[in-house]
Design an enzyme around this catalytic site. Structure first.
Site, PDB file in Angstrom:
ATOM      1  N   GLU A 313      59.910  57.277  93.146  1.00 55.28           N
ATOM      2  CA  GLU A 313      59.146  56.166  92.393  1.00 55.28           C
ATOM      3  C   GLU A 313      59.840  54.435  91.343  1.00 55.28           C
ATOM      4  O   GLU A 313      60.112  54.459  90.766  1.00 55.28           O
ATOM      5  CB  GLU A 313      57.958  56.358  92.502  1.00 55.28           C
ATOM      6  CG  GLU A 313      58.431  57.060  90.554  1.00 55.28           C
ATOM      7  CD  GLU A 313      58.231  58.316  90.454  1.00 55.28           C
ATOM      8  OE1 GLU A 313      58.334  58.804  91.641  1.00 55.28           O
ATOM      9  OE2 GLU A 313      57.237  58.706  89.623  1.00 55.28           O
ATOM     10  N   HIS A 337      52.618  56.146  98.675  1.00 50.73           N
ATOM     11  CA  HIS A 337      52.665  57.265  97.234  1.00 50.73           C
ATOM     12  C   HIS A 337      53.632  56.603  96.162  1.00 50.73           C
ATOM     13  O   HIS A 337      53.657  56.775  95.065  1.00 50.73           O
ATOM     14  CB  HIS A 337      53.310  58.775  97.516  1.00 50.73           C
ATOM     15  CG  HIS A 337      53.434  59.518  96.981  1.00 50.73           C
ATOM     16  ND1 HIS A 337      52.712  61.209  96.415  1.00 50.73           N
ATOM     17  CD2 HIS A 337      54.502  60.382  95.666  1.00 50.73           C
ATOM     18  CE1 HIS A 337      52.525  61.411  95.256  1.00 50.73           C
ATOM     19  NE2 HIS A 337      53.957  60.898  94.724  1.00 50.73           N
TER      20      HIS A 337
HETATM   21  N1  BES Z   1      58.411  61.824  91.221  1.00 52.29           N
HETATM   22  C1  BES Z   1      57.767  62.949  92.561  1.00 52.29           C
HETATM   23  C2  BES Z   1      59.034  63.450  92.842  1.00 52.29           C
HETATM   24  C3  BES Z   1      59.181  64.074  91.309  1.00 52.29           C
HETATM   25  C4  BES Z   1      58.866  64.783  90.982  1.00 52.29           C
HETATM   26  C5  BES Z   1      60.719  64.622  91.199  1.00 52.29           C
HETATM   27  C6  BES Z   1      59.035  65.748  89.926  1.00 52.29           C
HETATM   28  C7  BES Z   1      60.715  65.102  90.283  1.00 52.29           C
HETATM   29  C8  BES Z   1      59.507  65.774  89.433  1.00 52.29           C
HETATM   30  C9  BES Z   1      57.789  61.657  93.855  1.00 52.29           C
HETATM   31  O1  BES Z   1      57.168  60.775  93.147  1.00 52.29           O
HETATM   32  C10 BES Z   1      57.275  62.185  95.162  1.00 52.29           C
HETATM   33  O2  BES Z   1      56.101  62.409  94.624  1.00 52.29           O
HETATM   34  N2  BES Z   1      57.587  63.085  95.816  1.00 52.29           N
HETATM   35  C11 BES Z   1      56.803  63.547  96.907  1.00 52.29           C
HETATM   36  C12 BES Z   1      56.141  62.206  98.129  1.00 52.29           C
HETATM   37  C13 BES Z   1      55.836  63.196  98.965  1.00 52.29           C
HETATM   38  C14 BES Z   1      54.511  63.911  97.925  1.00 52.29           C
HETATM   39  C15 BES Z   1      54.810  62.377  99.286  1.00 52.29           C
HETATM   40  C16 BES Z   1      58.483  64.608  97.431  1.00 52.29           C
HETATM   41  O3  BES Z   1      59.800  64.264  97.188  1.00 52.29           O
HETATM   42  O4  BES Z   1      58.469  65.283  98.492  1.00 52.29           O
HETATM   43 ZN    ZN Z   2      54.734  61.304  93.457  1.00 52.51          ZN
END
Ligand code: BES
Ligand code: ZN
Length: 642
Positions: A313, A337
């Site tokens: 994000e 998301h």
């Molecule tokens: N912010 C996260 C990705 C993240 C979380 C990176 C914690 C490092 C540490 C991102 O928004 C996310 O949640 N991505 C998910 C999306 C899915 C749940 C729709 C993903 O990458 O799978």
């Molecule tokens: Zn997320």
């Protein structure tokens, strides 16, 4: 070791009994607290051996924002593709919270610090010995009248937060590509800063690239920028370091609406723009329900397939995996998301990684709501059921302490602890609150929450306090403090938690059961109208063991081995590995060597690693793909191929 959470006033304490030497050595001053200190001190004086979590303390940063707080960053970086380094300066503007403070402490990882100056004069600095996953503290002596320092530095080609792709690893094959991924604690591998989500800063940046490439950042981007190799950015709203992001490549832009557009390599630009053409409607709908969008534009950047996450994000410019471009919008909840994070995460931010559920749980809840607003109830219900199943799988497999939303991460690498708990348990908790007080009341609460904490980084305890003062007070007969504590500080899923249901899945259950009992062949399954979610539900709920005949029957009827939908292919390949269905193995190899999204590859590597023959296949794929995998994907999977 029994870990129990006690909540006293606004504070949660971890009480550890039967502590091993290792865990007690983590104990840092057992009665240090930031709020409600007296209550806590009383409890910590009890005879139980205590290991107190200092609420709001970031155990994953060496930074000292409590004494000196950085509030603006000015970057000037040259992107050197031949050496795989970023080279230049970071100016940090700061404010002394403690007027007597004499040192600024920053986070770094694998950075070479050339010098540190203030007003052109060199300053003393010391780079500490590196911790295995936190990196190395950089301590700078700060003279009395100084409020900014300039650090001249360069990154390492192995920087954990940067991926350098060769031209062959891109879609266009002609130009190199670079992207950063800072969350959770990787910003420090490309910028020396206080790498903590509770430190917010504005930033300006000048990025110098080869002339034919374009740089984009989590900041103001100009879609019509001239390709001259010098790009200027500004992020006027204060953001935490994990939201600083940069990408450089042969990028093009296509508008999708007044405030939305997509950047990608040329070859996939049209496909991406049409797949994600509902982004503008999502933005409008979310604003209507949850308050104004605070970040000006909302664009997407589609990365090469090695991007280790589904999405990230980064403010104003979400980074998105190309693996969700399915041709039928079936996987666009990812966009909902990342967009939702503009409210939950980017506007109201978790103060520490223990509080990640405030980012991801709220965002997952909002994602469901956005999907319902844009695509209707049926899709909403199906996605909620699939999410609930993902949660159940984690609850069934994770240690109890890792099922706690406000998780104790002390001494642990956040990358390693990643699970569905903060996401789906968080969302289910909010759904329960919604069910109890009614949607209208709950939406009012959310609106107030986003407004109250806008541009702040908050702890779980601050949220609980706020909840108690608002929703709990107004609906005291429907909600209980104890129940809220259970959701947040205890493992598992509370009994009588909401159970999402979907009629569209009942027909799938019937078909699966009929087929499993042998009553019908796969070709007799009436699946013509099934959508991707139904296929996922069909596959994900198969029994663990299927016969070769059964697998061949399914594959022949539905060409699952050749599914172009990466999620369906994932589910099918996982079944294939677990049942040693060899006709799918060529596709499996191709899948593992062309996708670097960890969520899609890790379960396959893990399943392969269970047998010696599987391990050989895993090693072959991993060795072939390793060069193109992101450092995070390498780290998450190398253990399976040893
Ligand atoms: N912010 C996260 C990705 C993240 C979380 C990176 C914690 C490092 C540490 C991102 O928004 C996310 O949640 N991505 C998910 C999306 C899915 C749940 C729709 C993903 O990458 O799978
Ligand atoms: Zn997320």
């Amino acid at each position: 070791m029994i870990i129990k959470y006690f909540v006293v006033g606004a504070l949660a304490l971890t009480i550890v009994s039967g502590c091993s030497d290792e865990s007690s050595s983590n104990t840092a001053g057992s009665t240090k607290v930031d709020q409600s200190a007296s209550t806590v001190a009383d409890v910590s004086k009890t005879k139980i051996e205590t290991k107190t979590i200092e609420v709001g303390k970031d155990y994953h940063s060496f930074g000292n924002p409590e004494s000196i707080e950085v509030n603006h960053l000015t970057l000037d970086l040259t992107v050197d593709f031949s050496k795989k380094v970023l080279l230049g300066t970071a100016q940090l503007d700061f404010q002394k919270i403690d007027p007597k403070a004499k040192q600024l402490v920053l986070d770094t990882r694998d950075l070479t610090i050339n010098d540190v100056t203030a007003n052109g004069q060199p300053l003393n600095f010391k780079l500490a010995k590196a911790d295995s996953f936190l990196g190395a503290a950089l301590t700078i002596d700060i003279p009395a009248n100084v409020d900014k320092v300039v650090i001249s530095y360069q990154t390492s080609p192995e920087a954990s937060g940067v991926q350098w792709l060769t031209p062959e690893q891109t879609a266009g094959k002609k130009h190199p590509f670079l992207f950063t991924q800072a969350q959770a604690i990787h910003a420090r591998s490309f910028i020396p800063l206080q790498d903590s989500p509770q430190v917010r800063m504005t930033y300006d940046a000048t990025i110098r690239t080869p002339k034919d490439l374009i740089a984009v950042m989590s900041a103001s981007n100009d879609p019509d920028t001239e390709r001259d190799g010098i790009y200027e950015f500004s992020m006027p709203q204060p953001i935490p370091s994990y939201l600083i992001a940069l990408a450089v490549g042969d990028l093009y832009f296509k508008s999708m609406g007044e405030r939305t557009g997509v950047y990608s390599e040329k070859g996939i630009l049209d496909a991406a723009a049409s797949e994600f053409s509902d982004t503008e409607s999502m933005l409008i709908a979310t604003e209507k329900a949850f308050g104004p969008y605070s970040w000006d534009r909302y664009d997407l950047l589609i990365l090469p397939p090695s991007f280790p996450f589904g999405g990230m994000e980064n403010p104003r410019l979400s980074f998105i995996t190309p693996t969700v471009i399915a041709g039928d919008k079936s996987l666009v909840s990812l966009i909902a998301h990342e967009l939702a994070h503009s409210w939950s995460g980017n506007t109201v931010t978790n103060a520490t990684w223990r509080d990640l559920w405030l980012n991801e749980g709220f965002t997952t809840y909002l994602t469901y709501r956005i999907m319902q607003m844009i695509y209707g109830d049926e899709r909403f219900e199906m996605e909620a059921v699939l999410g609930r199943q993902d949660l159940q799988a984690d609850v069934d497999s994770l240690a109890a302490s890792d099922q706690i939303m406000a998780i104790d991460l002390r001494g642990r690498d956040p990358d390693v602890v990643f699970s569905n708990i903060p996401y789906e348990k968080g969302a289910l908790f909010l759904r329960e609150l919604e069910n109890k007080v009614g949607r209208e009341n709950f939406d009012k609460f959310l609106l107030g929450y986003f407004e109250t904490f806008a541009f702040q980084s908050i702890t779980t305890e601050q949220f609980v306090n706020y909840l108690e003062q608002t929703l709990l007070k107004d609906h005291s007969t429907k909600l209980s403090k104890q129940r809220i504590q259970q959701w947040i500080f205890e493992p598992g899923i509370p009994t009588d938690a909401p159970v999402p249901e979907s009629d569209a899945f009942s027909v799938v259950d019937q078909a699966r059961n009929a087929w499993l009992s042998g009553a019908i062949r796969a070709t007799e399954i009436d699946s013509d109208k099934w959508v991707v979610h139904q296929w996922l539900y069909f596959l994900n709920n198969m029994p663990e063991k299927l016969s070769q005949e059964q697998l061949a029957d399914l594959d022949k009827a539905f060409s699952l081995t050749h599914s172009k939908n990466n999620e369906i292919a994932h589910s099918w390949l996982l079944i294939s590995v677990n049942n040693w269905y060899q006709p799918a193995f060529k596709r499996l190899h191709q899948y593992l060597t062309s996708i670097g999204r960890n969520k899609l590859v890790k379960p396959l590597y893990k399943a392969l690693s269970q047998t010696p023959e599987g391990k050989v296949m895993a090693q072959k794929a991993f060795n072939e793909a390793k060069e193109a995998y992101h450092p995070l994907t390498v780290k998450a999977n190398e253990g399976f191929v040893e």
